[in-house]
Design a protein around this motif. Structure first.
Motif, short mmCIF file in Angstrom:
data_model
loop_
_atom_site.label_atom_id
_atom_site.label_comp_id
_atom_site.label_asym_id
_atom_site.label_seq_id
_atom_site.Cartn_x
_atom_site.Cartn_y
_atom_site.Cartn_z
N SER A 3 -2.03 7.52 -5.49
CA SER A 3 -1.33 7.41 -4.19
C SER A 3 -2.18 6.53 -3.32
CB SER A 3 -1.11 8.76 -3.29
OG SER A 3 -2.21 9.24 -2.83
N GLU A 4 -3.40 6.68 -3.50
CA GLU A 4 -4.12 5.66 -2.73
C GLU A 4 -4.06 4.17 -2.96
OE1 GLU A 4 -9.07 5.78 -1.24
OE2 GLU A 4 -8.15 7.48 -2.43
N SER A 7 -0.76 3.10 -1.79
CA SER A 7 -0.49 2.61 -0.58
C SER A 7 -1.45 1.37 0.09
CB SER A 7 -0.98 3.98 0.48
OG SER A 7 -2.37 4.17 0.55
N LEU A 10 0.73 -1.58 -1.10
CA LEU A 10 1.58 -1.79 -0.02
C LEU A 10 1.05 -2.53 1.06
CD1 LEU A 10 4.51 -0.67 -0.70
CD2 LEU A 10 3.90 1.10 1.16
N GLU A 11 -0.16 -1.73 1.44
CA GLU A 11 -0.73 -2.93 2.51
C GLU A 11 -1.07 -4.25 2.27
OE1 GLU A 11 -4.24 -1.35 5.38
OE2 GLU A 11 -4.60 -1.09 3.47
N GLU A 14 2.07 -6.31 2.30
CA GLU A 14 2.36 -6.44 3.59
C GLU A 14 1.56 -7.67 4.18
OE1 GLU A 14 1.73 -2.94 6.22
OE2 GLU A 14 1.49 -4.23 7.60
#
Lengths: 201, 248
Positions: A3-4, A7, A10-11, A14
């Motif tokens: 999950s790290e 995320s 995702l960052e 972004e």
């Protein structure tokens, strides 16, 4: 860990997306504005060329102490990434616009199209494949360079890479590098596909 | 007959070089003036002066009785059909869209544009059902030039400007198009300024021939007069084309 990575990915996305949007919003109009101004063209292309030659780690270092654009965090990272993304976008947009057949431009003008109509109905559509190429190059490069943003607290997949280097942990480095590489390859493929479709028209 | 285009004492400089010197030229309604000359004689520049692509330094051009400077440039250009050697069509537009360009710029209603486009494609020998939706790259060189001519005629302009429109075509297609152009000119009754370096073409399409030499008018003559003239430059052209008549 999974999950790290998700995320962080995702960052990373972004960071890349924000960078590309800003680079496009600045780069496309800049290219259009300098299209018929040879002196400005040399100046602007020169500037983005020079920006490109600054090593990325050094660029982040330069920006850190600056007011407004500097400091630790995402903002500085995005400023630096944008400076890099500008070159392929501005250059390829110019190449596309300047590459429009002289006869096509001349006819458009002689048939009584206004400068604005020539730009929007003739030059930009014909330059689109080249503009997309610029975006593809900018996207792939930004995905790679964005890993370095972690050095100044920009976050993203680079966090794992820097942590892995510090901890001498190969799998930690790979946890950052592999998703970043996959992302770059995927973006390259997708945009390359769009580019080919446009060029075939 | 009324003069569509009157050029008087026109001079033009490009990059510090005097390209046109004291040109006097009139194009009347319904006539085609063939501008003949060698490369660099200034014929293309003269054509570009007429639609304002090239600025003039001295003299005057009147289009439909009104000085060029007094025209709104965009409006004026839409009243002058323009055809160049090649590459003039928009590659990203269909044939029908290309032909409909100027009427669409002028904001004419769509059904009218469609009717006009179909009629014109028909009259240049390209059935609209077969060719309308094609792109320029799907056409032969001759077909592209036909589309170019249809596009130039679309807004029913009083004057056509043609810059070696058939020069890049094979001889057979070129001959075909020259003949067709003469027919079109008769049926549409347009005034035309037709630039060419080919004396046969000039004689074929021109109702009058204006010979340019080093940026000045060397001779203005009807095709019949031109064949018999003793003008030195004209003889050079005729001889090069194997058309020199006996006894001269």
């Amino acid at each position: 860990m999974g999950s790290e990575i998700a995320s962080a990915s995702l960052e990373h996305v972004e960071l890349v997306l924000i960078t590309l949007v800003i680079a496009a919003v600045l780069g496309l109009p800049a290219a259009v504005l300098i299209l018929r101004r040879a002196r400005w063209r040399r100046f602007v292309v020169g500037f983005v060329n020079i920006a490109q030659t600054v090593p990325s780690l050094a660029m982040f270092g330069f920006l850190l102490p600056l007011p407004l654009v500097g400091g630790i965090g995402k903002r500085t990272a995005i400023v630096a990434l944008t400076l890099y993304a500008l070159l392929p976008i501005v250059r390829n947009t110019l190449v596309g616009l300047l590459g429009v057949d002289a006869g096509v431009r001349e006819s458009a003008e002689a048939m009584g199209m206004t400068e604005r109509q020539i730009l929007w109905q003739v030059e930009l559509p014909l330059a689109t494949p080249s503009i997309v190429t610029g975006f593809r190059l900018a996207t792939v490069a930004t995905i790679g360079t964005a890993t370095i943003a972690a050095a100044i607290g920009g976050g993203g997949l680079g966090v794992f890479i820097f942590r892995g280097i510090a901890m001498y942990d190969k799998s930690m480095v790979l946890a950052g590098a592999v998703p970043a590489a996959a992302m770059a390859i995927a973006a390259d493929e997708v945009l390359g596909f769009i580019e080919r479709r446009l060029a075939a028209r | 007959m009324a003069a569509i285009l009157e050029i008087s004492d026109l001079s033009c400089r490009l990059d510090g070089r005097e390209v046109l010197r004291h040109i006097d030229l009139t194009v009347e309604e319904g006539e085609t003036v063939a501008l003949l000359g060698r490369s660099g004689s200034g014929k293309t520049t003269l054509l570009r002066c007429v639609n304002g692509l090239v600025p003039t330094v001295a003299g005057e051009i009147r289009f439909q009785g009104k000085r060029l400077a007094a025209w709104d440039r965009i409006a004026m250009r839409r009243r002058m059909g323009y055809v160049i050697q090649e590459g003039g069509l928009f590659p990203h537009w269909t044939v029908a869209a290309n032909v409909g360009l100027v009427p669409r710029l002028e904001g004419r209603p769509e059904p009218e544009i469609r009717g006009r486009v179909n009629q014109l494609l028909e009259s240049v020998g390209l059935p609209p059902d077969e060719f309308g939706e094609r792109y320029p790259r799907q056409l032969s060189g001759g077909q592209r030039q036909r589309v170019g001519i249809a596009r130039a005629l679309a807004a029913d302009p009083p004057l056509l400007l043609l810059d070696e429109p058939f020069a890049a075509l094979d001889p057979v297609t070129r001959f075909d198009l020259q003949r067709q152009f003469v027919e079109l000119r008769r049926s549409f009754r347009k005034a035309a300024l037709f630039v060419t370096h080919d004396v046969r073409e000039a004689l074929q399409v021109g109702s009058r021939i204006v010979l340019l030499r080093d940026g000045a008018v060397d001779l203005a003559a009807s095709p019949e007069e031109f064949r018999k003239t003793e003008n030195e430059e004209a003889r050079v052209f005729l001889k090069a084309a194997g058309m020199e008549t006996d006894g001269l």
